[in-house]
Design an enzyme around this catalytic site. Structure first.
Site, PDB file in Angstrom:
ATOM      1  N   LYS A  52      24.236  70.931  65.366  1.00 47.96           N
ATOM      2  CA  LYS A  52      23.015  70.757  66.164  1.00 47.96           C
ATOM      3  C   LYS A  52      22.423  69.367  65.919  1.00 47.96           C
ATOM      4  O   LYS A  52      21.963  68.704  66.853  1.00 47.96           O
ATOM      5  CB  LYS A  52      21.987  71.846  65.797  1.00 47.96           C
TER       6      LYS A  52
ATOM      7  N   GLN B   7      17.312  79.396  61.202  1.00 46.20           N
ATOM      8  CA  GLN B   7      18.761  79.612  61.169  1.00 46.20           C
ATOM      9  C   GLN B   7      19.072  80.996  60.594  1.00 46.20           C
ATOM     10  O   GLN B   7      18.644  81.323  59.481  1.00 46.20           O
ATOM     11  CB  GLN B   7      19.436  78.501  60.325  1.00 46.20           C
TER      12      GLN B   7
ATOM     13  N   ASP C 220      15.315  79.352  70.666  1.00 45.39           N
ATOM     14  CA  ASP C 220      16.469  80.245  70.552  1.00 45.39           C
ATOM     15  C   ASP C 220      16.275  81.476  71.444  1.00 45.39           C
ATOM     16  O   ASP C 220      17.183  82.301  71.565  1.00 45.39           O
ATOM     17  CB  ASP C 220      16.653  80.705  69.089  1.00 45.39           C
TER      18      ASP C 220
END
Ligand code: NAP
Length: 277
Positions: free
Chosen positions: A50, A94, A117
């Site tokens: 990322k 994460q 997300d």
């Protein structure tokens, strides 16, 4: 004849200049906050991917790595600080999280407008209700973009989505339905998986069981999208589809690695740029 390879690397590379242009048009540099708890090597590898893509398109990253011993209230406080920080447009926690940190509590603490997300219930409910302002989970968005890049229409198609997780399978099923597909969702309780997937023009698999889908599951000429990623004992990555067995039956197939993975990163940054407009 062997199937067309639906390469996420090729499709993503074709979209990069469009993203760079969008970032240049903003009056500021967008910033993505990434929180990692602990030091799982797979999580670190995803974060590095990322970061590399962010650099390529001109997005800044604010990375915080907490020790595994951090308490839940401390993580919540960090999320709340990012929520009110006007220099941050997107927040990622994460996953997976350590066992003593409650994933739902942390995810729901993210401001839904920064939830790039697409994991908060606010965004999921918006997606279910057909709200076009819903932030869609990055993998679902990436799968849609992969299909679009290869000019594969969902309209009127029979789609089997194998896997129904809130993060991956369920939102993909909703997006396919919204695009006019007739969708069958299969899961661990599906009695005869092959009977269901064999009826489908497009089979999308998100389970996490290497080789679950073989030649017997696919009808001739179907399109196969493999989202699953499993790390094998020899450190190689395997998808849920037996690629070698299926490639001569399908008309198109996404590989693992190099298929949906790169498109998930693209989907994430599309979400960040939308959140920055
Ligand atoms: P998950 O939360 O564990 O969900 C797995 C789903 O598969 C569940 O819905 C489960 O059914 C279903 N399932 C389990 N065994 C099955 C079987 N034998 N037949 C049919 N369905 C079965 O996993 P996830 O988070 O959705 O992730 C799925 C896979 O995608 C993983 O390999 C993950 O690493 C990968 N992934 C890849 C990307 C990418 O960018 N490529 C992104 C995210 C995830 P039940 O609901 O009945 O339990």
């Amino acid at each position: 004849m062997s199937a067309t390879i639906l390469s996420g690397l090729v499709a993503r590379a074709a979209r990069v200049s469009r993203l760079v242009e969008k970032v240049k048009k903003l009056s500021y540099i967008p910033q993505l906050a990434i929180i990692q708890i602990g030091d799982r090597s797979d999580s670190t590898a995803y974060i590095k991917a990322k970061m590399a893509f962010a650099k390529k398109i001109g997005v800044d990253i604010k990375y915080t790595n907490f020790k595994e011993t951090i308490s839940q209230p401390e993580v919540l406080a960090a999320v709340k600080n990012l929520n009110v920080d006007h220099s941050i447009q997107g927040i990622i926690i994460q996953l997976p999280l350590p066992a003593d940190i409650d994933r739902a509590t942390i995810i729901e603490a993210i401001d839904p407008t920064k939830d790039v997300d697409g994991l908060t219930s606010t965004n999921y409910d918006k997606l279910l209700s057909g709200d076009t302002f819903a932030i869609v989970p990055a993998t679902a968005r990436g799968v849609k973009e992969l299909l679009a890049y290869y000019l594969i229409s969902l309209k009127g198609k029979r789609v089997a989505v194998v896997g129904r997780s809130r993060l991956v399978g369920a939102p993909i099923a909703v997006l396919c339905r919204n695009d006019g597909a007739e969708v069958m969702v299969c899961h661990s309780k599906t009695v005869n998986l092959a009977d269901e997937t064999k009826k489908a023009d497009i089979v999308i698999v998100a389970v996490g069981k290497p080789g679950l889908i073989g030649a017997d599951h696919i009808k001739k000429g179907a399109i196969v999208i493999d989202i699953g990623i499993s790390k094998m004992p020899d450190a190689s990555l395997k998808g849920d589809v037996d690629f070698e067995a299926v490639k001569d039956i399908a008309s198109a197939i996404s590989p693992v690695p190099g298929g949906v993975g790169p498109m998930t990163v693209l989907g994430l940054f599309e979400n960040i740029i939308d959140a920055s407009l």
